[in-house]
Design an enzyme around this catalytic site. Structure first.
Site, PDB file in Angstrom:
ATOM      1  N   ASP A 156       0.655  -1.250  -0.076  1.00  0.00           N
ATOM      2  CA  ASP A 156       0.047  -0.112  -0.116  1.00  0.00           C
ATOM      3  C   ASP A 156       0.965   1.226   0.133  1.00  0.00           C
ATOM      4  OD1 ASP A 156      -2.299  -1.168   0.028  1.00  0.00           O
ATOM      5  OD2 ASP A 156      -2.198  -1.674   2.100  1.00  0.00           O
ATOM      6  N   THR A 211      12.665  -7.801  -1.984  1.00  0.00           N
ATOM      7  CA  THR A 211      11.850  -7.199  -2.968  1.00  0.00           C
ATOM      8  C   THR A 211      12.512  -5.976  -3.635  1.00  0.00           C
ATOM      9  OG1 THR A 211      10.441  -5.929  -2.092  1.00  0.00           O
ATOM     10  CG2 THR A 211       9.816  -8.129  -1.814  1.00  0.00           C
TER      11      THR A 211
HETATM   12  C1  LIG Z   1       4.711  -0.700  -3.752  1.00  0.00           C
HETATM   13  S1  LIG Z   1       4.533  -1.936  -4.815  1.00  0.00           S
HETATM   14  C2  LIG Z   1       5.571  -3.413  -4.081  1.00  0.00           C
HETATM   15  C3  LIG Z   1       5.735  -4.334  -5.305  1.00  0.00           C
HETATM   16  C4  LIG Z   1       6.812  -5.480  -4.834  1.00  0.00           C
HETATM   17  N1  LIG Z   1       5.856  -6.306  -3.495  1.00  0.00           N
HETATM   18  C5  LIG Z   1       7.867  -5.020  -3.948  1.00  0.00           C
HETATM   19  O1  LIG Z   1       8.052  -5.003  -2.999  1.00  0.00           O
HETATM   20  O2  LIG Z   1       8.884  -4.556  -4.828  1.00  0.00           O
HETATM   21  C6  LIG Z   1       2.913  -2.484  -4.533  1.00  0.00           C
HETATM   22  C7  LIG Z   1       2.142  -3.400  -5.592  1.00  0.00           C
HETATM   23  O3  LIG Z   1       1.135  -4.120  -5.209  1.00  0.00           O
HETATM   24  C8  LIG Z   1       0.155  -3.989  -6.173  1.00  0.00           C
HETATM   25  N2  LIG Z   1      -0.995  -4.210  -5.750  1.00  0.00           N
HETATM   26  C9  LIG Z   1      -1.787  -3.313  -4.857  1.00  0.00           C
HETATM   27  N3  LIG Z   1      -2.995  -3.715  -4.752  1.00  0.00           N
HETATM   28  C10 LIG Z   1      -3.338  -4.913  -5.436  1.00  0.00           C
HETATM   29  C11 LIG Z   1      -4.328  -5.553  -5.497  1.00  0.00           C
HETATM   30  N4  LIG Z   1      -5.555  -5.298  -5.129  1.00  0.00           N
HETATM   31  N5  LIG Z   1      -4.157  -6.688  -6.471  1.00  0.00           N
HETATM   32  C12 LIG Z   1      -3.083  -7.080  -7.130  1.00  0.00           C
HETATM   33  N6  LIG Z   1      -1.953  -6.201  -6.915  1.00  0.00           N
HETATM   34  C13 LIG Z   1      -2.107  -5.225  -6.149  1.00  0.00           C
HETATM   35  C14 LIG Z   1       0.372  -2.862  -7.086  1.00  0.00           C
HETATM   36  O4  LIG Z   1      -0.072  -2.883  -8.407  1.00  0.00           O
HETATM   37  C15 LIG Z   1       1.805  -2.682  -7.064  1.00  0.00           C
HETATM   38  O5  LIG Z   1       2.627  -3.406  -8.037  1.00  0.00           O
END
Ligand SMILES: C[S@@+](CC[C@H](N)C(=O)[O-])C[C@H]1O[C@@H](n2cnc3c(N)ncnc32)[C@H](O)[C@@H]1O
Length: 230
Positions: free
Chosen positions: A124, A190
């Site tokens: 988030d 990550t």
């Molecule tokens: C801040 S990024 C973090 C990405 C990865 N977890 C990292 O730590 O590098 C948050 C990710 O969560 C995904 N995300 C948020 N809400 C989601 C949902 N309801 N379903 C699928 N993905 C979601 C967003 O699209 C985004 O790519």
């Protein structure tokens, strides 16, 4: 921006699109379930990363654990495509991508008790209060995690915001989880974890397991209410 340009470029390249197609799990009507045994062609412990971003964590983990199945979940669109191309190019038999809203996946599409491990890292990144409505980690999402987790399964979470960590941990505990691990495996691995740690930020993480709950039988309930003698 470079990431977005890359994703568009990848998608126009037929070889990249073909790589993505190899790992993307069908999830549009008339498909209403994602059956792990069917999509992987074998039964094995299942790890699901929700909001996998570019896939840095799950690609490495799937490569290191060929005896387990891995499902990377990301919103459809640019990031979902980039994730699918990267996962497809990794050429791993045990890795698939669900490009869909994770809330639908856990509340509806995955079978009950089918997941061994969830990873939810930095889900988030919306600091403003008007953006609260976008938050993934709601009570109904936590109920979905509980529904789909196997007995003995674990949910790993991480965030860089202390207040959200407290909120997530409280929500998990309110839903019947207890903390069993002090740090999540993805808390340093990550893309966002690496970025935040390089900036000197703190990362708050943990692992949570469902507490075994006593389900009262009719007899116990009658004894407790005094209708029957113990
Ligand atoms: C801040 S990024 C973090 C990405 C990865 N977890 C990292 O730590 O590098 C948050 C990710 O969560 C995904 N995300 C948020 N809400 C989601 C949902 N309801 N379903 C699928 N993905 C979601 C967003 O699209 C985004 O790519």
């Amino acid at each position: 921006m470079a990431r977005v340009r890359n994703a568009t470029r990848f998608w126009k390249d037929p070889a990249a699109a073909e790589a993505a197609r190899r790992v993307i799990v069908p999830n549009e009507a008339p498909v209403f379930t994602i059956e792990p045994r069917q999509i992987f062609g074998r039964a094995a412990p299942l790890e699901v990363e929700i909001g996998a971003g570019r896939g840095d964590f799950i690609i490495g983990r799937a490569a290191a654990n060929p005896d387990r199945n891995f499902l990377a979940v990301e919103r459809p669109g640019t990031i979902g495509r980039l994730l699918a191309v990267r996962c497809g190019r990794a050429g791993l038999e045990n890795l698939r991508v669900a490009a869909m809203d994770a809330r639908t996946l856990v509340s509806l599409m995955l079978p009950e008790g089918s997941v061994d491990t969830f990873h939810v890292y930095f889900p988030d990144p919306w600091p403003k209060s008007r953006q609260v409505k976008h938050r993934l980690f709601t009570p109904s999402f936590v109920r979905g995690l509980m529904r789909t987790l196997k007995p003995g399964g674990v949910v790993y979470v991480a965030t860089d915001v202390a207040q959200w960590a407290a909120e997530m941990f409280e929500r998990l505990e309110a839903a019947g989880f207890r903390q069993t691990a002090g740090q999540a495996p993805g808390a340093t691995l990550t893309g966002f974890a690496r970025k935040y740690l390089a900036q000197g930020k703190s990362v708050f993480s943990g692992g949570f397991e469902p507490v075994a709950r006593e389900v009262p039988t009719v007899l116990t309930a009658l004894r407790r209410s005094g209708i029957l003698k113990p």
